[in-house]
Design an enzyme around this catalytic site. Sequence first.
Site: not given
Length: 361
Positions: A130, A183, A240
């Site tokens: 973000y 990841k 999210d």
Amino acid sequence: MKIIVLPGDGIGPEITEATLRVLDVADQALSLGLEFETHQIGLVTLKEQGTTLPDQVMARIPQADGVILGPVSHYEYPTRDKGGVNQSGELRVKFELYSNIRPCRSRKDLSILRKPMDLIIVRENTEGFYSDRNMFAGSGEFMPDPDMALSIRKITAKGSARVARTAFELARHRRKKVTAVHKANVVKMSDGLFLREVRRVAADFPDVELEELIVDATAALLIRTPDRFDVMVTTNMFGDILSDEASELSGSLGLGGSINVGDAICVAQAQHGSAPDIAGQGIANPTSLILSAAMLLQWRGQRDRNARLLSAAQLIERAVDQVLDNPATRTRDVGGRLDTRAFTDAVIATLTNVLANNAAA
């Protein structure tokens, strides 16, 4: 308990009003001592004051015992230099609300899952992908030339460790399992740092199992074997996306509560957006904000060791569950016929009965 109420945009004022009606009933029955202080934000203050988040509102938040934040239409806001501040991101960074806690539990006749889901997703709330909130000054997103856009992902040891601790503390009182979603096979350094800190925190919780799972597999397993998950911890964007997926699978994005928590401040916030297309029609589903407000009471009750607040949170959730279990008392978005007011009336009637039964017991 003094609560700052920020109704927001779109359907925000409608579902906020519904939420306050429910809280009023619990307050009167259990003598909670709730006090509500309402401030306008969003498109209203942008027009009147030139900003979507006035300074006086920010100044009041640390002086309160909690915040209820309605949905906001930040997609419609101008750029920050023209007064368009994303209140959700601003509150999370300014007050270090590092953990976004989102429970997801499958509901009868509403979930599409073949196996039951009962999990909590703990999402890091202040950094990650973000880019609008991960720099001390300026933006983490920029364009070196007209045909290239770059966005910086920020992962810190501090941010990772504190959100991991939230997850392990929750899991210790549930089924004692934390799944760290990452990841690291691709973003090796940043997710590698995240996992390093999660493992360090895990050492302080020998009674809680730690599982590490790649985000791709997690998204699939939420569908195939949702019952394998207890508490999930992950970085901002992954959390999210996965929490929205889990909410939809369990019944609807409009049925899950959500709080943003730091060391001293908690903000209750619905999982969904401001739905401007149905604003003013009186048909919005207020469930998510009602349950978020109940989570706020629970957080404050645990912090202050206040049994009344803890009881109120539990009884509000029970009442909402009973209303949603009955197809005749659901809102239109989940196959029912009730509008916002009628649904809220049903929750209040059920809560009144639940409170009476609890008092009798």
